[in-house]
Design an enzyme around this catalytic site. Structure first.
Site, PDB file in Angstrom:
ATOM      1  N   TYR A 140       0.827  -1.211   0.000  1.00 29.11           N
ATOM      2  CA  TYR A 140       0.000   0.000   0.000  1.00 29.11           C
ATOM      3  C   TYR A 140       0.862   1.262   0.000  1.00 29.11           C
ATOM      4  CZ  TYR A 140      -4.720  -1.869   0.793  1.00 29.11           C
ATOM      5  OH  TYR A 140      -5.940  -2.464   0.658  1.00 29.11           O
ATOM      6  N   LYS A 191       3.201 -15.390   2.011  1.00 27.55           N
ATOM      7  CA  LYS A 191       3.359 -16.099   0.740  1.00 27.55           C
ATOM      8  C   LYS A 191       4.852 -16.383   0.607  1.00 27.55           C
ATOM      9  CE  LYS A 191       1.647 -17.726  -3.144  1.00 27.55           C
ATOM     10  NZ  LYS A 191       0.707 -18.865  -3.228  1.00 27.55           N
ATOM     11  N   ASP A 223      -3.056 -18.167   0.181  1.00 28.22           N
ATOM     12  CA  ASP A 223      -4.088 -18.848  -0.621  1.00 28.22           C
ATOM     13  C   ASP A 223      -4.768 -19.926   0.220  1.00 28.22           C
ATOM     14  OD1 ASP A 223      -1.632 -20.171  -0.651  1.00 28.22           O
ATOM     15  OD2 ASP A 223      -1.788 -20.832  -2.735  1.00 28.22           O
ATOM     16  N   ASP A 247      -6.336  -6.985   4.154  1.00 33.43           N
ATOM     17  CA  ASP A 247      -7.487  -6.328   3.519  1.00 33.43           C
ATOM     18  C   ASP A 247      -8.415  -7.389   2.924  1.00 33.43           C
ATOM     19  OD1 ASP A 247      -9.051  -4.205   2.367  1.00 33.43           O
ATOM     20  OD2 ASP A 247      -8.076  -4.608   0.455  1.00 33.43           O
ATOM     21  N   ASP A 251     -12.263  -9.096   4.561  1.00 31.69           N
ATOM     22  CA  ASP A 251     -13.563  -9.099   3.870  1.00 31.69           C
ATOM     23  C   ASP A 251     -14.124 -10.514   3.823  1.00 31.69           C
ATOM     24  OD1 ASP A 251     -13.311  -6.372   3.285  1.00 31.69           O
ATOM     25  OD2 ASP A 251     -14.174  -6.621   1.290  1.00 31.69           O
TER      26      ASP A 251
HETATM   27  C1  IPM Z   1     -10.381  -1.241   4.173  1.00 33.27           C
HETATM   28  C2  IPM Z   1     -10.663  -0.589   2.835  1.00 33.27           C
HETATM   29  C3  IPM Z   1      -9.534   0.358   2.503  1.00 33.27           C
HETATM   30  C4  IPM Z   1      -8.261  -0.467   2.391  1.00 33.27           C
HETATM   31  C5  IPM Z   1      -9.744   1.229   1.265  1.00 33.27           C
HETATM   32  C6  IPM Z   1     -11.036   2.005   1.326  1.00 33.27           C
HETATM   33  C7  IPM Z   1      -8.582   2.151   1.017  1.00 33.27           C
HETATM   34  O1  IPM Z   1     -10.857  -1.552   1.863  1.00 33.27           O
HETATM   35  O2  IPM Z   1     -10.219  -0.504   5.156  1.00 33.27           O
HETATM   36  O3  IPM Z   1     -10.333  -2.467   4.225  1.00 33.27           O
HETATM   37  O4  IPM Z   1      -7.978  -1.027   1.324  1.00 33.27           O
HETATM   38  O5  IPM Z   1      -7.537  -0.565   3.372  1.00 33.27           O
HETATM   39 MG    MG Z   2     -10.939  -3.555   2.621  1.00 31.97          MG
END
Ligand code: IPM
Ligand code: MG
Length: 356
Positions: A140, A191, A223, A247, A251
């Site tokens: 990032y 990884k 993975d 990240d 999710d």
């Molecule tokens: C998160 C989001 C952010 C990230 C974005 C909005 C920059 O997806 O906080 O997980 O990638 O960190």
């Molecule tokens: Mg995110």
């Protein structure tokens, strides 16, 4: 001294969900919580007003605050802007400027929502995972980055995945400390079979483990970790990983709990300052409709009370209130199922306040 918090609603549903979280904070203030609250601009909302997604004024306020409560940033409207001024830069700038390197993303399944997950109830019931994501390094932020034109005229995009040993060490220490207060297991995700930087990551975590040998440490390739999260998620206690892997995996873990609309997060620096936000985004497709789930933001307030404001009793009250509204079968659209009572964003916020 009275603690100070900065509220940054941001964009899209950020506005609506933060309004509900603020109701909760105000109810606690009325009940004796000593807290000063101010608002600021971030993301697309800030860009529209000032030309920057992270105005100087917001940064100054953020640095002076004990904690920041953030909604979400981004939206279609700003997608074609140059990447340097996109709403996301506001969020990334805050993380970097305040050195909020430790991102805690708990994925907890409320028993009331076992049926809302797309996975079988027996796979997810009782789920309680903490993802510890490194937040200020890795791909990032790595340099060099950009898009260049090659000699043949073709464009080439590039980003750099870098970690210093010290960055790995400090996030590993956070993971071990958190595991010690939970079930004493850490799984470090990398990884290492392909990327040298994560091979080093694995070595540093292993080295760090020597001083944390009361914790059980395992390593997993990313993975496989993604697969294991949906195959047998309850094998995990604390997972620690890089910025981008965290990240993605967070999710994925969110969906195990039924809805990404339920998950809070805390981003901490070494001074105990923290930024608190739901892990979901600004959801421009449903913004302004009063249907978004405010619970992730309200649960972020609970994390804020616990980690930055030293108010664990208040934190528990908020968490119990959320539990209670679920017990009352109140559901926003994202967690709705037959037989439940569908409520709006603001009705959900009011219900939590009433349950406090
Ligand atoms: C998160 C989001 C952010 C990230 C974005 C909005 C920059 O997806 O906080 O997980 O990638 O960190
Ligand atoms: Mg995110």
């Amino acid at each position: 001294m009275t603690k100070k918090i900065l509220v940054l609603p941001g964009d899209g549903i950020g506005q609506e969900i933060v309004a509900e979280a603020v109701k909760v904070i105000k109810a606690l203030q009325a009940d004796g919580l000593a807290l000063e609250m101010e608002e600021g601009l971030v993301g697309g909302a800030a860009y529209d007003e000032t030309g920057s997604p992270l105005p100087e004024e917001t940064l100054t306020k953020a640095k002076a605050a004990d904690a920041i409560l953030l909604g979400a940033v981004g939206g279609y409207k700003w997608e074609s802007l140059d990447i340097s001024v996109r709403p996301e830069k506001g969020l990334l700038g805050l993380r970097a400027e305040l050195d909020l390197f430790a991102n805690l993303r708990p994925a907890i399944l409320y028993p009331q929502l076992a049926g809302a997950s797309t996975l079988k109830p027996e796979v997810v019931s009782g789920l309680d995972i903490m993802i510890v994501r490194e937040l200020t390094g890795g791909i990032y932020f790595g340099q060099p980055r950009g898009v260049r034109t090659l000699d043949n005229g073709e464009r080439q995009g590039y980003n750099t995945l870098v970690y210093k040993e010290s960055e790995v060490k400090r996030i590993a220490e956070v993971a071990f400390d958190i595991a010690r207060k939970r079930n004493s297991k850490v799984c470090s995700v990398d990884k290492a079979n392909v990327l040298e930087v994560t091979e080093m990551w694995r070595e540093v975590v292993t080295e760090c483990h020597k001083d944390n040998s009361d914790i059980e440490l395992s390593h997993m390739y990313v993975d496989n970790a993604a697969m294991q999260l949906v195959r047998e998620p309850k094998q995990f206690d604390v997972m620690v990983t890089t910025n981008m892997f965290g990240d993605i995996l967070s999710d994925c873990a969110a969906m195990l709990t039924g809805s990404i609309g339920m998950l809070p997060s805390a981003s901490l620096n070494s001074k105990g300052q923290g930024m608190y936000e739901p892990i979901h985004g600004s959801a421009p497709d449903i913004a302004g409709q009063n249907i978004a789930n405010p619970l992730a933001t309200i649960l972020s307030v609970a994390m804020m009370l616990r980690y930055s404001l030293d108010e664990s009793t208040m934190a528990e009250r908020v968490e119990k209130a959320v539990d209670k509204v679920l017990e009352q079968n109140l559901r926003t659209a994202d967690i709705y199922s037959d037989g439940m009572k569908k409520v709006s964003t603001s009705e959900m916020g009011d219900a939590v306040v009433a349950a406090l």
